[in-house]
Design a protein around this motif. Structure first.
Motif, PDB file in Angstrom:
ATOM      1  N   ASN A 120       0.815  -1.222   0.000  1.00  0.00           N
ATOM      2  CA  ASN A 120       0.000   0.000   0.000  1.00  0.00           C
ATOM      3  C   ASN A 120       0.849   1.273   0.000  1.00  0.00           C
ATOM      4  OD1 ASN A 120       0.572  -1.162   2.511  1.00  0.00           O
ATOM      5  ND2 ASN A 120      -0.755   0.301   3.534  1.00  0.00           N
ATOM      6  N   ILE A 123       0.932   2.851  -3.246  1.00  0.00           N
ATOM      7  CA  ILE A 123      -0.286   3.539  -3.663  1.00  0.00           C
ATOM      8  C   ILE A 123      -0.488   4.822  -2.850  1.00  0.00           C
ATOM      9  CG2 ILE A 123      -2.820   3.312  -3.666  1.00  0.00           C
ATOM     10  CD1 ILE A 123      -2.237   0.311  -4.425  1.00  0.00           C
ATOM     11  N   VAL A 265      -6.907   4.176  -8.271  1.00  0.00           N
ATOM     12  CA  VAL A 265      -6.812   2.868  -7.607  1.00  0.00           C
ATOM     13  C   VAL A 265      -7.027   2.977  -6.091  1.00  0.00           C
ATOM     14  CG1 VAL A 265      -4.327   2.815  -7.167  1.00  0.00           C
ATOM     15  CG2 VAL A 265      -5.508   0.701  -7.757  1.00  0.00           C
ATOM     16  N   GLN A 266      -6.794   4.171  -5.545  1.00  0.00           N
ATOM     17  CA  GLN A 266      -7.002   4.392  -4.098  1.00  0.00           C
ATOM     18  C   GLN A 266      -8.430   4.047  -3.677  1.00  0.00           C
ATOM     19  OE1 GLN A 266      -5.121   6.332  -5.960  1.00  0.00           O
ATOM     20  NE2 GLN A 266      -3.412   7.155  -4.789  1.00  0.00           N
ATOM     21  N   SER A 270      -8.279  -3.307  -0.466  1.00  0.00           N
ATOM     22  CA  SER A 270      -6.841  -3.570  -0.395  1.00  0.00           C
ATOM     23  C   SER A 270      -6.446  -4.790  -1.220  1.00  0.00           C
ATOM     24  CB  SER A 270      -6.362  -3.670   1.046  1.00  0.00           C
ATOM     25  OG  SER A 270      -7.127  -4.605   1.717  1.00  0.00           O
ATOM     26  N   LYS A 273      -6.400  -3.641  -4.810  1.00  0.00           N
ATOM     27  CA  LYS A 273      -5.211  -2.823  -5.077  1.00  0.00           C
ATOM     28  C   LYS A 273      -4.009  -3.721  -5.312  1.00  0.00           C
ATOM     29  CE  LYS A 273      -6.457   1.050  -2.099  1.00  0.00           C
ATOM     30  NZ  LYS A 273      -6.437   1.453  -0.694  1.00  0.00           N
ATOM     31  N   TYR A 276      -4.149  -5.253  -8.746  1.00  0.00           N
ATOM     32  CA  TYR A 276      -3.799  -4.317  -9.815  1.00  0.00           C
ATOM     33  C   TYR A 276      -2.290  -4.058  -9.845  1.00  0.00           C
ATOM     34  CZ  TYR A 276      -8.840  -3.708  -9.957  1.00  0.00           C
ATOM     35  OH  TYR A 276     -10.177  -3.945 -10.042  1.00  0.00           O
TER      36      TYR A 276
END
Ligand SMILES: Nc1ncnc2c1ncn2[C@@H]1O[C@H](COP(=O)(O)OP(=O)(O)OP(=O)(O)O)[C@@H](O)[C@H]1O
Ligand SMILES: [Mg+2]
Length: 345
Positions: A120, A123, A265-266, A270, A273, A276
């Motif tokens: 994360n 991101i 994408v945020q 999770s 994400k 991706y």
């Protein structure tokens, strides 16, 4: 490329440690604190000359040792090669017993690192994603990171000047820093633009799915990008930079937005994400293969953290051709080669 054997001594909690990897799916499993991430970190160090964590190299030395030694035997299209990284009085790396810098070692070993528990960061923090893209570009253009390092060194000097300007502003010195920053920054922005286009094309080609990265260089205009246009931008912003005492434009502030069906994408869960991001990594692997006629070694720390069965199967199927070195607290027979780390290692 493939790591056949890794030896580690005096690095983190690993002493007299040796492991022979299989050519495809490897899993290192063991309890918390057994040294799994440290093995991955040692491999990363061989490719990039530094850790993926923000630590000083001396902190990597085992508490009871005076230095560390990491050695890998690697098989790639140029044959068998040996890479070593040592910290004795100073840090140095060798490729086949000759001193080497990281742009040379990544020629033999390009470790593609994915932390499944900290993904994360890529991101949520633009600086992490920017660094990831820089490492990606470095994998396919070996001198790119030298351009970035050069740019950063010049930027540091310009920022030093801006902080110390006080009342007597040395405009000619500032102009000369801006001239070299424009020249060096232009190379970086052009390479980033070209690379993101290639990566987006590859994502489309493999997945036929609306996932893309939008790249926004931190410039006033990118319409006709050139050293001159960047220099002009820097001139236009000069007074604001003097007032704010820091640089306000350039690749160090570039933005990358990951978009899925037109949404950032945020906004996704999770697990989504992670999938991706994995797709971006998969596309990069194919791009790497296209450019270098070889595959990187895929390092996946805590591979199964927050991953459902579907995502796991995607991982297993999609990365079937390359060497994977993954870690987890749990054993999983889907991996062909299993290694258990005990806490005392
Ligand atoms: N310089 C050092 N010298 C000795 N031990 C260290 C050093 N740096 C870290 N350690 C220890 O090494 C151990 C291994 O850490 P590592 O992060 O590799 O474990 P891990 O197996 O990945 O654990 P987890 O499952 O929690 O992710 C930890 O106990 C850590 O505190
Ligand atoms: Mg770990």
């Amino acid at each position: 490329m493939e790591v056949k054997k890794l030896e580690i001594n005096g690095f983190r909690n690993l002493n007299n440690f040796s492991i022979n990897f299989g050519d495809k799916k490897n899993l290192i499993f063991g309890v918390n604190g057994s040294g799994k991430t440290s093995v991955i970190e040692a491999l990363f160090l061989l490719g990039f000359g530094k850790s993926f964590l923000p630590v000083n190299k001396k902190e990597l030395v085992n508490f009871n040792a005076s230095g560390f030694f990491v050695k890998a035997e690697i098989l790639n299209k140029s044959g068998e090669n040996t890479l070593t990284a040592r910290l004795e009085k100073s840090f140095y790396m060798q490729a086949n017993s000759e001193k080497a810098v990281f742009s040379q070692t990544s020629h033999y070993l390009y470790p593609l690192f994915f932390s499944s528990s900290n993904y994360n960061y890529y991101i949520d923090y633009m600086a992490y994603f920017r660094k990831l893209m820089d490492r990606f570009i470095h994998g396919v253009h070996s001198l790119y990171l030298h351009d970035v390092l050069r740019y950063n060194n010049i930027l540091k000097q310009k920022n030093y000047l801006l902080k110390n300007l006080g009342k007597s502003i040395n405009h000619s010195e500032l102009n000369s820093w801006n001239t070299v920053l424009a020249e060096s920054g232009c190379k970086i922005v052009k390479k980033r633009m070209a690379f993101i286009n290639q990566l987006n094309d590859m994502i489309g080609e493999i997945f036929r799915f609306d996932l893309k990265i939008n790249y926004f260089p931190a410039l006033l205009t990118t319409a006709a990008l050139s050293e001159n246009s960047i220099f002009n931008d820097l001139c236009l912003i000069k007074n604001s930079e003097i007032n704010r005492k820091r640089s306000l434009l350039g690749p160090q502030r570039d933005r990358f937005d990951i978009m899925v069906s037109g949404k950032k994408v945020q906004l996704f869960s999770s697990g989504e994400k992670k999938k991706y991001l994995m797709m971006i990594f998969a596309a990069y692997i194919d791009l790497f293969r296209k450019e270098r006629n070889d595959y990187p070694v895929f390092l996946i720390d805590d591979y199964d953290a927050a991953m459902d069965e579907n995502n796991l199967n995607f991982l297993m199927d999609h990365f079937s051709k390359i060497q994977i070195i993954a870690t987890s607290v749990a054993k999983n027979e889907k991996f062909g080669h299993l290694f258990e780390l005990k806490k005392e290692n």
